[in-house]
Design an enzyme around this catalytic site. Structure first.
Site, PDB file in Angstrom:
ATOM      1  NE  ARG A  42      -3.282   0.085   2.870  1.00 21.81           N
ATOM      2  CZ  ARG A  42      -3.133   0.070   4.206  1.00 21.81           C
ATOM      3  NH1 ARG A  42      -2.849  -1.050   4.828  1.00 21.81           N
ATOM      4  NH2 ARG A  42      -3.266   1.164   4.907  1.00 21.81           N
ATOM      5  CG  ASN A  43       5.312   3.209   0.576  1.00 21.68           C
ATOM      6  OD1 ASN A  43       5.603   3.924  -0.368  1.00 21.68           O
ATOM      7  ND2 ASN A  43       5.688   3.457   1.823  1.00 21.68           N
ATOM      8  CD  GLN A  44      -0.535   6.804  -1.512  1.00 22.13           C
ATOM      9  OE1 GLN A  44      -0.024   7.877  -1.156  1.00 22.13           O
ATOM     10  NE2 GLN A  44      -1.837   6.600  -1.499  1.00 22.13           N
TER      11      GLN A  44
END
Length: 167
Positions: A42-44
């Protein structure tokens, strides 16, 4: 309490023509498990850079190519620490990486960008004396939900001066 010091598991990713070094704090538990920077699903970080540059980031080689082609490098401020979980607020007893040495080895680096306030604060505490441009990028962490990814990408694009390149 069973506290163990963790050592940073990754080398910096820097090239001979890197102009901007992006510094985080310390790899998340998921990044360590996946053996690469910003590897929490989920890290962008990678989606933001992909949206700015147009380069794909489906695998490690593509991510490294994006960095190289964009003049970017990646490392973290912390060489070792004690932590419980992945949040920056859980990091304690931090020992910082030797940023001046890395900059000396890579004189093409003209500026440093921080992906979190913890990284920025540690830099200011230990290396404020360095004569190099610094800038703050909105955190790509899934824990920082106050800003949508699209808005982060706009700010990153402006701060880093990156544009989409033909592939």
């Amino acid at each position: 309490m069973n506290e163990m010091t963790e050592t940073h598991p990754f080398d910096p990713i820097v090239f001979k023509d890197t102009h901007t070094l992006i510094l985080g704090s310390f790899p998340s538990v998921q990044s360590v498990a996946n053996d690469f920077y910003y590897a929490h699903p989920r890290n962008q970080f990678w989606p933001i850079l992909s949206s700015i540059t147009g380069y794909p980031v489906g695998n490690r080689d593509q991510k490294i190519w994006l960095l190289k082609e964009s003049g970017l490098g990646v490392w973290d401020m912390i060489a070792s620490c004690v932590r419980e979980g992945s949040l920056d607020s859980s990091l304690e007893d931090e020992v910082v990486n030797d940023i001046p040495e890395l900059l000396e080895q890579h004189p093409s680096i003209e500026r440093i960008a921080f992906t979190g306030r913890k990284a920025e604060a540690l830099y200011r505490l230990h290396f404020e004396y360095l004569d190099i441009e610094t800038l703050y990028l909105p955190s790509p962490s899934p824990a920082y939900a106050a800003m949508r990814m699209e808005a982060k990408a706009v700010q990153w694009r402006e701060a880093l001066g990156l544009t989409q390149k033909p592939i």
